[in-house]
Design a protein around this motif. Structure first.
Motif, short mmCIF file in Angstrom:
data_model
loop_
_atom_site.label_atom_id
_atom_site.label_comp_id
_atom_site.label_asym_id
_atom_site.label_seq_id
_atom_site.Cartn_x
_atom_site.Cartn_y
_atom_site.Cartn_z
N MET A 275 0.81 -1.21 0.00
CA MET A 275 0.00 0.00 0.00
C MET A 275 0.84 1.26 0.00
O MET A 275 0.39 2.33 -0.42
N ALA A 276 2.08 1.15 0.46
CA ALA A 276 2.95 2.33 0.46
C ALA A 276 3.20 2.83 -0.96
O ALA A 276 3.64 3.99 -1.15
N GLY A 277 2.91 2.03 -1.95
CA GLY A 277 3.06 2.46 -3.34
C GLY A 277 2.12 3.57 -3.73
O GLY A 277 2.30 4.18 -4.80
N TRP A 278 1.09 3.84 -2.92
CA TRP A 278 0.17 4.93 -3.24
C TRP A 278 0.83 6.30 -3.04
O TRP A 278 0.35 7.29 -3.60
N TYR A 279 1.89 6.36 -2.23
CA TYR A 279 2.60 7.63 -2.11
C TYR A 279 3.23 7.98 -3.46
O TYR A 279 3.89 7.18 -4.09
N GLY A 280 3.00 9.18 -3.89
CA GLY A 280 3.50 9.61 -5.18
C GLY A 280 2.56 9.31 -6.33
O GLY A 280 2.87 9.62 -7.48
#
Length: 314
Positions: A275-280
């Protein structure tokens, strides 16, 4: 003379008069119809045969009527001698035939519903309290998506529905494909079917003036089946927001779950990392690690207001 059923017997027929219509007498008097009764017990064994005694009107000096008390006949609401209303007989009012006219629009069960179409992009306004919206709340297991979405829907000034993908997915009772038992074609097919069902429901709610908030654990590395699938099923007006607290908070909330909603710590950590891939990505993100549910719902309102004013390109 008293009849076994409780109704009086007619007077004896005398010469020169027409026979008495007993059935008409009962109906005119309003008495209840005669009902069959159990036969009277026979004489005991060894008793002498029955000999009829003197009958009234036979001229015998000792003939007289037995002194039995007279039981009044049962009365109905129709009083003796009163004329009956037109169309109403002994068995109650005559049946009324249903009207052949079509039901009016005010008749319950004939409400016309507009068909659900793709949700358009909402107009820019101040605040979101009185706006019809379609919101997608994204986050890992334990982020509080379902709790925040339900609270937000319950405290809006306009009708709002909450649709949870996990709830719809678990409508399948027999043959339920649990991803914890292994991700395969069956579990993915049920996920896709539940997502499409949620999308149809959201479109129908929005077409009838009811806002929707959906929640799902959408992964940024699977845009075709994740965010792209939601956009196809709901429409371009769907507003995605990511709810992403810290890993420690997610692990603590997951430990309070039960049943198939509770995952292992390894699974939770893996999902949180993806879910950290949503940053950016350009999507709005709320870190609710230090916020309670009402505060997070207010932050969601602020984020949605900014998103409506400047829609992201996703």
């Amino acid at each position: 003379m008293q009849h076994a059923g409780g109704a009086p017997l007619p007077p004896p027929h005398t010469p020169g008069q027409p026979p008495h219509d007993w059935a008409q007498h009962i109906e005119s008097e309003g008495t209840a119809p005669l009902r069959p009764t159990a036969p009277a017990p026979g004489p005991p064994a060894g008793a002498p045969p029955y000999q009829p005694g003197p009958q009234p009107g036979s001229g015998h000096p000792h003939a007289q009527l037995p002194a039995h008390p007279r039981t009044p006949p049962a009365q109905t609401p129709h009083q003796p001698g009163a004329p009956q209303p037109p169309g109403q007989g002994w068995h109650g009012p005559a049946p009324q035939h249903a009207s052949a006219r079509p039901p009016s629009r005010d008749t319950t069960g004939h409400v016309a519903l507009p068909p659900g179409g793709p949700v358009p992009i909402p107009q820019a306004i101040e605040g979101t309290g009185a706006t019809t919206l379609a919101v997608l709340l994204i986050g890992p297991a334990g982020a509080g998506k379902t709790t925040v979405a339900r609270y937000w829907a319950q405290h809006r000034r306009v009708p709002t529905a909450h649709i949870s993908l996990d709830d719809v997915r678990e409508w399948v009772c027999s043959g339920f494909a649990d991803p914890q038992s292994g991700w395969n074609d069956h579990s993915e097919a049920q996920y896709r079917l539940a997502r499409r069902t949620c999308g149809f429901a959201a479109r129908n709610f929005l077409a009838n003036g009811i806002s929707c908030i959906l929640d799902d654990a959408v992964f940024p590395d699977r845009p075709v089946v994740g965010l792209g699938g939601w956009k196809r099923h709901v429409g371009p007006g769907l507003l995605p927001v990511v709810l992403l607290p810290g890993l420690e908070v997610v692990l603590e909330r997951n430990a309070e779950r039960s049943g198939n909603r509770r995952l292992s710590d390894e699974e939770v950590a893996g999902i949180h990392g993806r879910m950290a891939g949503w940053y950016g990505s350009g999507l709005p993100i709320i870190d609710n690690s230090q916020y309670d549910v009402p505060t997070t719902a207010r932050l969601l309102d602020d984020v949605l207001a900014r998103t409506i004013a400047s829609p992201p390109s996703w």
